[in-house]
Structure formats: structure tokens, C-alpha cells
Design a protein around this motif. Structure first.
Motif, PDB file in Angstrom:
ATOM      1  N   PRO A 381      37.236  27.656  31.758  1.00  0.00           N
ATOM      2  CA  PRO A 381      37.109  26.880  32.996  1.00  0.00           C
ATOM      3  C   PRO A 381      35.771  26.143  33.067  1.00  0.00           C
ATOM      4  O   PRO A 381      34.724  26.690  32.717  1.00  0.00           O
ATOM      5  N   ILE A 382      35.861  24.925  33.523  1.00  0.00           N
ATOM      6  CA  ILE A 382      34.685  24.067  33.622  1.00  0.00           C
ATOM      7  C   ILE A 382      33.801  24.537  34.772  1.00  0.00           C
ATOM      8  O   ILE A 382      34.293  24.854  35.856  1.00  0.00           O
ATOM      9  N   GLU A 383      32.508  24.591  34.551  1.00  0.00           N
ATOM     10  CA  GLU A 383      31.559  24.788  35.640  1.00  0.00           C
ATOM     11  C   GLU A 383      30.718  23.530  35.728  1.00  0.00           C
ATOM     12  O   GLU A 383      30.832  22.627  34.903  1.00  0.00           O
ATOM     13  N   ILE A 384      29.900  23.489  36.758  1.00  0.00           N
ATOM     14  CA  ILE A 384      29.100  22.291  36.928  1.00  0.00           C
ATOM     15  C   ILE A 384      27.626  22.641  36.918  1.00  0.00           C
ATOM     16  O   ILE A 384      27.195  23.612  37.534  1.00  0.00           O
ATOM     17  N   GLN A 385      26.883  21.892  36.167  1.00  0.00           N
ATOM     18  CA  GLN A 385      25.455  22.116  36.047  1.00  0.00           C
ATOM     19  C   GLN A 385      24.728  20.814  36.371  1.00  0.00           C
ATOM     20  O   GLN A 385      25.334  19.744  36.363  1.00  0.00           O
ATOM     21  N   VAL A 386      23.448  20.937  36.638  1.00  0.00           N
ATOM     22  CA  VAL A 386      22.638  19.737  36.828  1.00  0.00           C
ATOM     23  C   VAL A 386      21.545  19.741  35.783  1.00  0.00           C
ATOM     24  O   VAL A 386      20.645  20.564  35.814  1.00  0.00           O
ATOM     25  N   VAL A 387      21.666  18.877  34.828  1.00  0.00           N
ATOM     26  CA  VAL A 387      20.752  18.826  33.684  1.00  0.00           C
ATOM     27  C   VAL A 387      20.535  17.351  33.351  1.00  0.00           C
ATOM     28  O   VAL A 387      21.472  16.570  33.468  1.00  0.00           O
ATOM     29  N   PRO A 388      19.352  16.981  32.911  1.00  0.00           N
ATOM     30  CA  PRO A 388      19.174  15.574  32.504  1.00  0.00           C
ATOM     31  C   PRO A 388      19.999  15.277  31.259  1.00  0.00           C
ATOM     32  O   PRO A 388      19.981  16.051  30.302  1.00  0.00           O
ATOM     33  N   GLN A 389      20.751  14.221  31.306  1.00  0.00           N
ATOM     34  CA  GLN A 389      21.641  13.865  30.211  1.00  0.00           C
ATOM     35  C   GLN A 389      21.618  12.355  30.029  1.00  0.00           C
ATOM     36  O   GLN A 389      21.253  11.619  30.937  1.00  0.00           O
ATOM     37  N   TRP A 390      22.108  11.942  28.859  1.00  0.00           N
ATOM     38  CA  TRP A 390      22.263  10.504  28.608  1.00  0.00           C
ATOM     39  C   TRP A 390      23.655  10.073  29.058  1.00  0.00           C
ATOM     40  O   TRP A 390      24.644  10.707  28.713  1.00  0.00           O
ATOM     41  N   PHE A 391      23.696   8.998  29.818  1.00  0.00           N
ATOM     42  CA  PHE A 391      24.976   8.492  30.319  1.00  0.00           C
ATOM     43  C   PHE A 391      25.202   7.053  29.873  1.00  0.00           C
ATOM     44  O   PHE A 391      24.270   6.233  29.936  1.00  0.00           O
ATOM     45  N   VAL A 392      26.427   6.782  29.450  1.00  0.00           N
ATOM     46  CA  VAL A 392      26.834   5.383  29.261  1.00  0.00           C
ATOM     47  C   VAL A 392      27.474   4.941  30.572  1.00  0.00           C
ATOM     48  O   VAL A 392      28.441   5.557  31.027  1.00  0.00           O
ATOM     49  N   LYS A 393      26.905   3.904  31.163  1.00  0.00           N
ATOM     50  CA  LYS A 393      27.428   3.453  32.449  1.00  0.00           C
ATOM     51  C   LYS A 393      28.740   2.698  32.254  1.00  0.00           C
ATOM     52  O   LYS A 393      28.788   1.704  31.535  1.00  0.00           O
ATOM     53  N   LEU A 394      29.777   3.201  32.865  1.00  0.00           N
ATOM     54  CA  LEU A 394      31.091   2.571  32.734  1.00  0.00           C
ATOM     55  C   LEU A 394      31.700   2.231  34.084  1.00  0.00           C
ATOM     56  O   LEU A 394      32.430   1.264  34.220  1.00  0.00           O
ATOM     57  N   VAL A 395      31.380   3.053  35.076  1.00  0.00           N
ATOM     58  CA  VAL A 395      32.043   2.886  36.371  1.00  0.00           C
ATOM     59  C   VAL A 395      31.773   1.496  36.952  1.00  0.00           C
ATOM     60  O   VAL A 395      32.655   0.883  37.551  1.00  0.00           O
ATOM     61  N   ASP A 396      30.584   0.970  36.709  1.00  0.00           N
ATOM     62  CA  ASP A 396      30.262  -0.333  37.303  1.00  0.00           C
ATOM     63  C   ASP A 396      30.909  -1.506  36.568  1.00  0.00           C
ATOM     64  O   ASP A 396      30.835  -2.636  37.022  1.00  0.00           O
ATOM     65  N   ILE A 397      31.517  -1.238  35.400  1.00  0.00           N
ATOM     66  CA  ILE A 397      32.184  -2.357  34.712  1.00  0.00           C
ATOM     67  C   ILE A 397      33.690  -2.098  34.563  1.00  0.00           C
ATOM     68  O   ILE A 397      34.342  -2.623  33.662  1.00  0.00           O
ATOM     69  N   LYS A 398      34.211  -1.306  35.467  1.00  0.00           N
ATOM     70  CA  LYS A 398      35.649  -1.019  35.425  1.00  0.00           C
ATOM     71  C   LYS A 398      36.489  -2.293  35.374  1.00  0.00           C
ATOM     72  O   LYS A 398      37.467  -2.381  34.616  1.00  0.00           O
ATOM     73  N   ASP A 399      36.113  -3.267  36.175  1.00  0.00           N
ATOM     74  CA  ASP A 399      36.910  -4.504  36.221  1.00  0.00           C
ATOM     75  C   ASP A 399      36.945  -5.199  34.863  1.00  0.00           C
ATOM     76  O   ASP A 399      37.986  -5.690  34.423  1.00  0.00           O
ATOM     77  N   GLU A 400      35.797  -5.226  34.206  1.00  0.00           N
ATOM     78  CA  GLU A 400      35.751  -5.871  32.890  1.00  0.00           C
ATOM     79  C   GLU A 400      36.611  -5.104  31.893  1.00  0.00           C
ATOM     80  O   GLU A 400      37.292  -5.702  31.062  1.00  0.00           O
ATOM     81  N   LEU A 401      36.576  -3.778  31.990  1.00  0.00           N
ATOM     82  CA  LEU A 401      37.362  -2.972  31.044  1.00  0.00           C
ATOM     83  C   LEU A 401      38.855  -3.115  31.324  1.00  0.00           C
ATOM     84  O   LEU A 401      39.667  -3.114  30.398  1.00  0.00           O
ATOM     85  N   LEU A 402      39.195  -3.261  32.590  1.00  0.00           N
ATOM     86  CA  LEU A 402      40.602  -3.499  32.921  1.00  0.00           C
ATOM     87  C   LEU A 402      41.054  -4.846  32.359  1.00  0.00           C
ATOM     88  O   LEU A 402      42.151  -4.977  31.815  1.00  0.00           O
ATOM     89  N   ALA A 403      40.184  -5.836  32.459  1.00  0.00           N
ATOM     90  CA  ALA A 403      40.525  -7.164  31.936  1.00  0.00           C
ATOM     91  C   ALA A 403      40.730  -7.102  30.422  1.00  0.00           C
ATOM     92  O   ALA A 403      41.648  -7.721  29.884  1.00  0.00           O
ATOM     93  N   ARG A 404      39.889  -6.338  29.747  1.00  0.00           N
ATOM     94  CA  ARG A 404      40.053  -6.172  28.295  1.00  0.00           C
ATOM     95  C   ARG A 404      41.404  -5.552  27.981  1.00  0.00           C
ATOM     96  O   ARG A 404      42.086  -5.946  27.040  1.00  0.00           O
ATOM     97  N   GLY A 405      41.772  -4.573  28.767  1.00  0.00           N
ATOM     98  CA  GLY A 405      43.054  -3.903  28.546  1.00  0.00           C
ATOM     99  C   GLY A 405      44.213  -4.876  28.671  1.00  0.00           C
ATOM    100  O   GLY A 405      45.219  -4.762  27.975  1.00  0.00           O
ATOM    101  N   ARG A 406      44.055  -5.848  29.550  1.00  0.00           N
ATOM    102  CA  ARG A 406      45.149  -6.817  29.743  1.00  0.00           C
ATOM    103  C   ARG A 406      45.182  -7.846  28.622  1.00  0.00           C
ATOM    104  O   ARG A 406      46.214  -8.454  28.367  1.00  0.00           O
ATOM    105  N   GLU A 407      44.056  -8.050  27.959  1.00  0.00           N
ATOM    106  CA  GLU A 407      44.037  -8.976  26.821  1.00  0.00           C
ATOM    107  C   GLU A 407      44.750  -8.398  25.604  1.00  0.00           C
ATOM    108  O   GLU A 407      45.251  -9.127  24.761  1.00  0.00           O
ATOM    109  N   LEU A 408      44.728  -7.075  25.512  1.00  0.00           N
ATOM    110  CA  LEU A 408      45.330  -6.422  24.350  1.00  0.00           C
ATOM    111  C   LEU A 408      46.839  -6.580  24.353  1.00  0.00           C
ATOM    112  O   LEU A 408      47.459  -6.595  25.407  1.00  0.00           O
TER     113      LEU A 408
END
Length: 876
Positions: A381-408
Motif C-alpha cells: 500500500p502506498i503511503e505519502i511522504q514529504v521529501v524534496p524530489q525532482w519533478f517534471v512539470k506536466l500538469v501545466d502543459i496538459k493542453d499541449e499534450l492532449l493536442a499531441r495525442g490528437r496529431e497521432l
RNA sequence: GGGCGAAUAGCUCAGUGGUAGAGCUUCGGCUUUACACGCCGCGGGUCGCAGGUUCGAUCCCUGCUUCGCCCA
């Protein structure tokens, strides 16, 4: 082997796949027919077809026929494209990186973070990787995959590591990666952070609902909440209700006392910690009491509320998945530390229940069954922790990723919805930090004094901060005397596998001299974006999604033009195959028993995107097809004898010849269209129909007589049959070649090639597809469908069938000679029947067709749905 | 709870707005000098249920049921 051109063209009586298949595997390798040649004319003309198939995990022991199925399905299309004249780039990769490999090594060698050094562990992983890759390669070769094995990549090799690290630096530079201390999904068993995609629903388990009373802090009264996790009560940071809930004042004044929060380890009592009431749409007013406990953190919903309402943080579970709280007080006068640091959660849950009950907070316990999110790899089972981690930001470009999906271009098209919904529902940025041994190291050092991250330049890559000293480019960024500390985390495995198109294109070397001469390390821009990605549907949210995201961010392009989504191979009852369930079918055994071609034949039976049950009978069907193909070609070659396609002898095709030629042309068009749409099963079906029903059962039966009794035929008609057989075989072998590479190669080489000119293709697999993509012409039988032959052919087949039916009804062998066939009915058909009579008599073995029937042989048997009746008279 | 897919012959699955298909299986035949791992023939389905659109629906639309998968 003797020279096939001088040896007799007659084929052995039996097809010995056990000898033939391995021989061709070796021969193809020697001839290099599957090699990618960037200097070819096709490549120069931009006709390169590159394929991105899943790099399998190296624990090859789990390979079953389902894997063979999906790789085969991709390969049908690849072989088609190769024959269409494309320069094919088909590499194989091995994903020997990341958690699956680690988990495998942990289980196999009982080694883990606690009892092995990083180096020991990594060495074991690498050794497993090599062994697994060899097993895979052996299997894929025996299955006949037309991979260019010189192009193999591994996700843990320096080349891939460099790509992953360059990807990291590039995304940091583009502002797409950042380091944050956020709540993260945590696997307590593997002791690592996970991404949203690494989790899955766990099994249904008993999770009783505990009803707890929270007393009001601001006034008299209380509220009731239901929770499955009473041990988290002291981690409570708010209670939540629906915005429309009228039970409590909406002015923000409502506060509750957290149960047990007033107790101290020494037995004394202090002030209660109090928490606010928040109002949130996500609370279901109908569920339980309509009031919810928000903890840091019980589940992912808690994080959303914590973030939205800017709540306090009270972490009480440690990275080991055990309680990590200040000591709580004794119960019944005894010092027990069940809720204290180090307790396992189930114990803590029981203890919390007792403690709450003893202090009067627990009002009720009701049975409840539900499922929790678990780690996909460790099932914990997943637990939740708070630790500094590296993140790739994706949530703010959802629209662009959706558009890419439609091009495929999706095959089948509805698979796009799965991508859309995943991206739509994306809540978290991609956490790429893993607290593991085995993986691509982050190219990162931290300043000892400020903690700031210091990054090298792309020219320094690849590197491992835990082993390598900081390069000058890094040292130059910090003042003398400041210590640098290596990053110890490694990257999420998808960070690398999302780069497979770019690794194949050697993207890391596009603007950097690798310093190596090997083609392995030279840029291969011609193959990117790739032609097609092939994979199963369950990793759309991971591999496909991450790959689209990476290519979008790095190259502002799609990674491939087309996506081909395969289904799963299931057991005969429709269940997923696994070692554990004992329903596992090993492809190796199937190949040994029935041949690779037969296994591929089974795989070709699935509609793209649909699951396919493994039924041994279907593989046997493939084996039967091979036998039929072998025998019919053997017969065909015996019939045409020393036929020379370049002789220019006069041909006088009969209706049967013209009909089957039309059928061949028609089928070539149909199969080509199907392959273009990735519908290999439709192509095979059409080819099989032509081959078995039209070619074997009818055409060959009809023309037999021309070879048996040539003196009764015009030599030009015999020549026409020979040409029809030769070119018909040539067309059909090529139509079958993508699915049945071994037998078609054997038949082509032994039967057809010796009769062809010296410049005939070396292999059927590099022969031109019968329908030229650019001219649209079919290269046999003049390429033009003879419309009239279709109608007359239909009549001929009906007539032949009617005679067969009569013979069968008379319990007569079909080979029984007939003295005469009597015909009656629509006189308008008389002319047409005259045109097909010669072929008809040949097929029926009848001496005479006549409209003058004697009284005792009345023609009464129908002919299809035509206004015709026939009768037969045996020869004796 | 949301999404996607599936539901057609005994089994596994194709398929199409106009009389329902294949393979396997069943049954009955056939020594036919390519193949009995074959050939010929017969049998077998209210195309999940209920509505709607249409001259006409297995196919399109809506709802429902069951199953599988993905995600909450």
C-alpha cells in the motif's frame, strides 16, 4: 546444399520446419537482409520506416506466447513495409533499468538495500540483464523477428544513460524540471518515491470503518466521522464537509479538538490541538456522516485538500511505513508504545482503536471492504511522504499534450480515448526521483553550504556523481572550499524509456561529437520522428504518454507518426497468463512443436487491439496451412516442370486461368489495403481464402487435367496454366511472407528462384511487394482485373460444385470419370457454358457435356441459384 | 463512481444499413498418383435485452444487462 538452379526443382515430400527455420535464421543474419542501411536509395528518398517496440524487461523467465503475439503483430507490418521498398530501421531494446530489475534481483538473490552495497547490487542487476537479453534474443530470432540486431540498445548502457542525463539537463534548462519538497507517493517496502503511473488498485481487503467523535473546540457539541485509518487520528489537520452542509456555521469559526492530541507520554494532559472545519466539493454528503477527517496524509485526496486549503502538516508515518510519532501515553496504567515510533501500521491501527475506545471517542466499528492504491511493483500500500524530489512539470502543459495525442494516428482509433482520459485526469507532476540503487544517476551535486543544486554541462555526460569527481564545469560554479555532495537518488526508469525514439536517433550526439567511430554512436536523424510505435494498451499512460511528453518538450515534435496498440494473449479461458496461475504457455515449446510460422499464424488471428486466447487448435491450424502450402507448391512445381517465365511462349488462358488471375489481383489489392491500415489479420484472411478455397480446391483441381493429359489440350492453354501457376505462386508467397517468413522463404528459394532470372531477389523478404506503392500496379498477370472472368468464373465454380454434389450424393469418388454431364434450363446460359465447358469437363473428369439428355438421366440437380439443372452419367 | 472495449453457430472469432460468415467441432460420404495435417457434402444462429431512427437494423441512436480492461 547443391546448387538450387541445377538440382531438380522437385521439393521434398515433407516440410521439415525444425531444420528449415533455424537454417534461415542463420542465413538471414549472414546475408544481412534486415540491416538498416542509411545510405540506401530508399533512405535517400526519405522512405525510411522506423519502429519503436517495447524494450522488454530482462527477467525473461516470464515470457509467454502473449509477448510473442504482440511482437509478431508489429512485425507483420514491418515486413510488409520492407517489401514495399522502405528502408526499415527495426532495433530491439532491453529495459534493464529500474525497479522491475531491482525487484527481480532482490527476490532471486535475497539482496536488498540493507545487506548489499550499491556496487554489489548494480553488478547483480547487470549480470541478470545480460543473461536475460541473451534469452530474449534467442527467442526473438527463432520467432523470425526481422530485427537488425546490430542496433540493439540497453537502457542502462552508457549511451542510454547519457540520453537520460541529457534529457534531465535539457528539461532543467527549459524550466520543465524543478526540485520541490512536495507530498509524494511512497512505496514503504521498496523505500522509494513513485509516480502516479507506478500505482495500481490493490486487492479488496477488510478495512473496517471506525466512527469517531470529534468534540467542538469553539462551542458545545461534536461531529462524527468515519475512517478506515484510526491510527492517523493524531495526524488530523482538518475536518471537511460539503459546501452545502447546513449542520455547521459556514463562517470559518468552527473548530474541533483532535482526539488523543492532549495526552502526553508521561501521563499528563495538555491542551488539545484543534483543527478547522473546511468545506470542499469532494466531500460526499451522503457518505457516512457527511463529515470527513483530513490527515497528512491518509490518501491522495488528503493531499488535494491540504494543498487547496493550505492546511498544517502532521506527518506521523515514516519512510519505512511505520509509525513515526512522539510517544503516546500508556493505556490502563501500562506503558505501551503501540502508537509510538516503529510500530507497524496494523498494530498501530489496533492500538489506536483501543486507545480511542478507552477515552470514549470510538462510537462504532462497521465492517467495510475496499481497496487501497498499491505500488505496481511491490504490491505494498502506498503511503505519502514529504521529501524534496525532482519533478517534471506536466500538469501545466496538459493542453499541449492532449493536442499531441490528437496529431497521432492511432490504430485502432479508439485507443486515443485512453490517452485523452489519462492526460485529462493527470493531477501530479511527474516525480522522477527514486531512492534506489539501480538506475540512471542524476547528474547533480549539492552545495554543502546552501544545499543548492549544481549541474554539469552536456559535454560532461555520462557521469555518476556517486562515483565520479565533480567535473571542472561543476567546480567552477562554486567558491573554493565549498564542499559538493553527490545526489544519491536515481531516476525513474520511465525517464529513460520515454526516450527510446531519441535514443535510437542518437539525439544526445546530434550536437555533440561522441568521439566514437561506431555507427552506434553517430547521429541517426533520418529515423526520427519514427514511423510507428507498437505496444499494448496498458502502458499508454506510462510509456506512450511519457514518450509523447518527452519528444514534445525536447524536440517540439511527435516521437512517431503512427501508434499501433496490440491486445493481450490470454489463456484458453480468457485469463491473463502468469507463472503463478499455472496457465502459462512458453513460446519456445510451441515453436519447437509447431514451428514459428504456426505461432505467428495464431498471432495474426487477433484483430489489432483485441485480446486473443491461446488455443492450441489455432496453432495447429497454422501448421495445417504450412503443410498445405508446401504440398500445393510441390504439386504446382511438378506440374509446370521446367517452365521458363522468360520463354515468351504463346499463352491461351481459359476461363479458369482468367478467373484465378483476377482473384489473385483482387486479393493483392485487398491485402495491401489491409496492411496499410495495420489490419494484418484481414490481409491474412483474404490471402488464406484465395489460397485455400480458390487456388487449391478449385483452380489446381481444374488445371490438373492439362498436365495429366496435355495431348488433349492446345499447347498454348497448357502454357497459360503454367504461367498462371508460376505467377500465382509468386504473388501468394509474397502475400504470405510477412506472416509466414520461413516457409515462404524456403519455397521461394527452392521452387521459384531457380526458374527466375539471375537478378531475382536474394530473399522473398526483400522482394518487391506485388503492388507497387508508387505506380499502383500489380506486377503479375498484367495487373488489370479481367471483369468478364469474374462472372464466368462464378458460373464455372457453380457448375463444378454441382457436379461434386452429385458425385457425393451418389457416394462416388470425386475422381470418378463421367461419360457425360446432361444440362437443361435457361438456354441463354448456353453460350456462357460453352465458354467454360472445357474447364468444367476437366474438373468433373467428364468426356461430354450435352443438352440432349436421355430419358433415364434427367438433369434434375440445381446449379447454385441459376436456372439450370444437371445430371451425370458415370463412365462405366 | 468515470472511461474504453466486448456480447453473432457447440467453441474461437470475422463481418455488413438490404436473404448471416470462416475456422474448429458434430454428422454423412470419398483410396482423388500434391496433401487423410486432405477433399466433397449436410447440420447448426430471433446476431445479449428493450425502445428509437429508417421503406428496411445484427449494423446507426438511447437505455438496460453481463463480461473484460483502464482509472478513481
Amino acid at each position: 546444399m547443391t546448387d538450387p538452379r541445377t538440382s531438380d526443382a522437385e521439393l521434398p515430400k515433407n516440410y521439415d520446419f525444425r531444420a528449415v527455420e533455424p537454417r534461415w535464421t542463420t542465413q538471414w543474419d549472414e546475408d544481412g537482409i534486415y540491416r538498416y542501411d542509411p545510405s540506401s536509395d530508399a533512405a535517400a528518398a526519405g522512405r525510411t520506416f522506423s519502429i519503436d517496440t517495447p524494450p522488454p524487461y530482462v527477467s525473461a523467465a516470464h515470457l509467454h506466447v502473449g509477448h510473442a503475439m504482440s511482437y509478431s503483430q508489429a512485425e507483420f507490418v514491418i515486413r510488409f513495409k520492407r517489401m514495399r521498398g522502405y528502408e526499415v530501421f527495426y532495433p530491439m531494446g532491453f529495459d534493464d533499468n529500474g525497479l522491475p530489475t531491482e525487484r527481480y534481483v532482490e527476490k532471486k538473490y535475497k539482496k536488498h538495500k540493507g545487506n548489499a552495497t550499491r556496487k554489489e547490487f548494480v553488478d547483480l542487476c547487470l549480470a541478470e540483464t545480460r543473461g536475460g537479453a541473451a534469452v530474449y534474443e534467442q527467442l526473438w530470432r527463432s520467432l523470425g523477428l526481422s530485427v537488425d540486431w546490430r542496433m540493439t540498445y540497453s537502457t542502462i548502457a552508457p549511451r542510454a544513460v547519457e540520453h537520460a542525463q541529457k534529457s534531465f539537463l535539457d528539461l532543467v534548462a527549459k524550466g520543465r524540471i524543478e526540485r520541490r519538497a512536495d507530498p509524494i507517493l511512497w512505496d514503504p517496502r521498496m523505500q522509494t518515491a513513485l509516480a502516479q503511473a507506478d500505482t495500481e488498485p490493490g486487492p479488496e481487503i477488510d478495512r473496517p470503518l471506525h466512527q469517531l467523535r470529534f468534540d467542538r473546540a469553539d462551542t458545545e457539541g461534536s461531529g462524527l466521522i468515519d475512517t478506515t485509518r484510526p491510527e492517523l487520528v493524531t495526524a488530523c489537520v482538518a475536518l471537511a464537509c460539503h459546501p452545502d452542509d447546513t449542520r455547521f456555521a459556514a463562517d470559518g469559526s468552527v473548530r474541533f479538538k483532535v482526539p488523543l492530541s492532549n495526552l502526553r507520554a508521561d501521563g499528563s494532559e495538555a491542551e488539545f490541538r484543534t483543527v478547522p472545519l473546511i468545506r470542499d466539493d469532494a466531500v460526499d454528503p451522503e457518505f457516512g456522516t457527511g463529515l470527513m477527517m483530513v490527515c497528512t496524509f491518509g490518501d491522495q485526496e488528503d493531499i488535494i485538500k491540504w494543498r487547496t486549503h493550505k492546511l498544517d502538516t502532521q506527518l506521523i508515518i515514516g519512510p519505512d511505513g511505520r509509525m513515526d510519532t512522539p510517544e503516546l501515553p500508556s493505556l490502563h496504567g501500562q506503558r505501551v508504545h503501540v502508537l509510538a515510533k516503529g510500530s507497524k501500521l496494523p498494530e498501530a491501527r489496533l492500538a489506536a482503536k483501543e486507545l480511542l475506545e478507552a477515552h470514549g471517542y470510538l462510537l462504532d466499528v462497521t465492517e467495510n471492504v475496499s481497496r487501497a492504491s498499491v505500488s505496481e511493483r511491490s504490491s505494498t500500500p502506498i503511503e505519502i511522504q514529504v521529501v524534496p524530489q525532482w519533478f517534471v512539470k506536466l500538469v501545466d502543459i496538459k493542453d499541449e499534450l492532449l493536442a499531441r495525442g490528437r496529431e497521432l494516428r492511432w490504430h485502432p482509433p479508439y485507443m486515443k480515448d485512453r490517452y485523452e482520459h489519462w492526460v485529462d485526469g493527470l493531477k501530479w507532476d511527474w516525480n522522477i526521483s527514486r531512492q534506489r540503487f539501480y538506475g540512471v544517476p542524476f547528474p547533480v551535486w549539492y552545495r554543502q553550504d546552501t544545499g543548492a543544486a549544481v549541474l554539469p554541462t552536456a559535454a560532461d555526460l555520462p557521469l555518476d556523481p556517486m562515483v565520479d569527481a565533480p567535473p571542472p564545469s561543476v567546480k567552477a560554479q562554486v567558491p573554493d572550499g565549498v564542499e559538493l555532495v553527490a545526489e544519491e537518488d536515481v531516476m525513474d526508469t520511465w525517464m529513460t524509456s520515454s526516450l527510446t525514439p531519441l535514443i535510437n536517433a542518437n539525439w544526445a550526439f546530434w550536437d555533440k561529437d561522441s568521439g566514437a567511430e561506431t555507427p552506434d554512436l553517430q547521429p541517426r536523424p533520418g529515423i526520427y520522428p519514427m514511423g510507428v510505435r507498437v505496444q499494448a494498451f496498458e502502458i499508454i499512460r506510462t510509456w506512450l504518454f511519457y514518450t509523447v511528453a518527452k519528444s514534445h518538450m525536447h524536440t517540439d515534435a511527435l516521437p512517431w507518426r503512427d501508434v499501433m496498440i496490440s491486445g493481450w494473449g490470454l489463456d484458453k479461458k480468457g485469463k491473463k497468463m502468469s507463472k503463478r496461475l499455472g496457465n502459462f504457455v512458453d513460446p519456445k515449446g510451441v515453436i519447437e512443436k509447431y514451428s514459428a510460422d504456426s505461432l505467428r499464424y495464431w498471432a495474426a488471428g487477433a484483430t489489432l487491439g483485441h485480446d486473443l486466447r491461446y488455443l492450441e487448435n489455432d496453432v495447429k491450424g497454422g501448421k495445417r496451412l504450412l503443410t498445405k502450402l508446401w504440398n500445393s507448391t510441390r504439386f504446382a512445381m511438378m506440374s509446370i516442370g521446367d517452365y521458363d517465365p522468360s520463354s515468351g511462349a504463346t499463352e491461351a488462358p481459359t476461363v479458369a486461368d482468367r478467373w484465378i488471375r483476377a482473384r489473385v489481383l483482387e486479393t493483392v489489392h485487398k491485402a495491401t489495403e489491409a496492411y496499410e491500415g495495420y489490419e494484418y489479420n484481414k490481409a491474412l484472411r483474404a490471402t488464406e481464402q484465395l489460397f485455400w478455397r480458390d487456388w487449391c480446391d478449385n483452380y489446381l483441381e481444374i488445371v490438373k487435367d492439362r498436365f495429366r493429359n496435355p495431348e488433349q489440350w492446345d499447347p498454348a492453354q497448357v502454357e497459360a496454366a503454367r504461367a498462371t501457376i508460376f505467377y500465382g505462386t509468386w504473388a501468394m508467397l509474397r502475400l504470405f511472407a510477412p506472416v509466414l517468413p520461413f516457409i515462404t522463404e524456403e519455397l521461394y528459394t527452392r521452387a521459384l528462384k531457380p526458374r527466375m532470372a539471375d537478378d531475382a531477389p536474394l530473399s522473398v523478404h526483400v522482394a518487391p511487394w506485388p503492388l507497387d506503392e508508387r505506380t499502383g500496379e500489380v506486377d503479375v498477370f498484367g495487373g488489370v482485373v479481367d471483369e468478364q472472368a469474374g462472372a464466368l468464373g462464378g458460373l464455372l465454380l457453380d457448375l463444378v460444385a454441382a457436379v461434386r454434389q452429385l458425385k457425393t450424393e451418389a457416394r462416388m469418388g470425386l475422381g470418378k470419370p463421367l461419360a457425360a454431364i446432361y444440362v437443361a434450363g435457361d438456354a441463354a446460359l448456353r453460350e456462357d457454358i460453352a465458354l467454360v465447358e472445357r474447364d468444367w469437363r476437366a474438373a468433373a473428369r467428364a468426356d461430354l457435356v450435352t443438352w440432349e439428355a436421355p430419358a433415364d438421366a434427367a438433369p434434375t440437380h440445381g446449379v447454385g441459384d441459376r436456372d439450370l439443372r444437371i445430371g451425370i452419367a458415370p463412365a462405366d
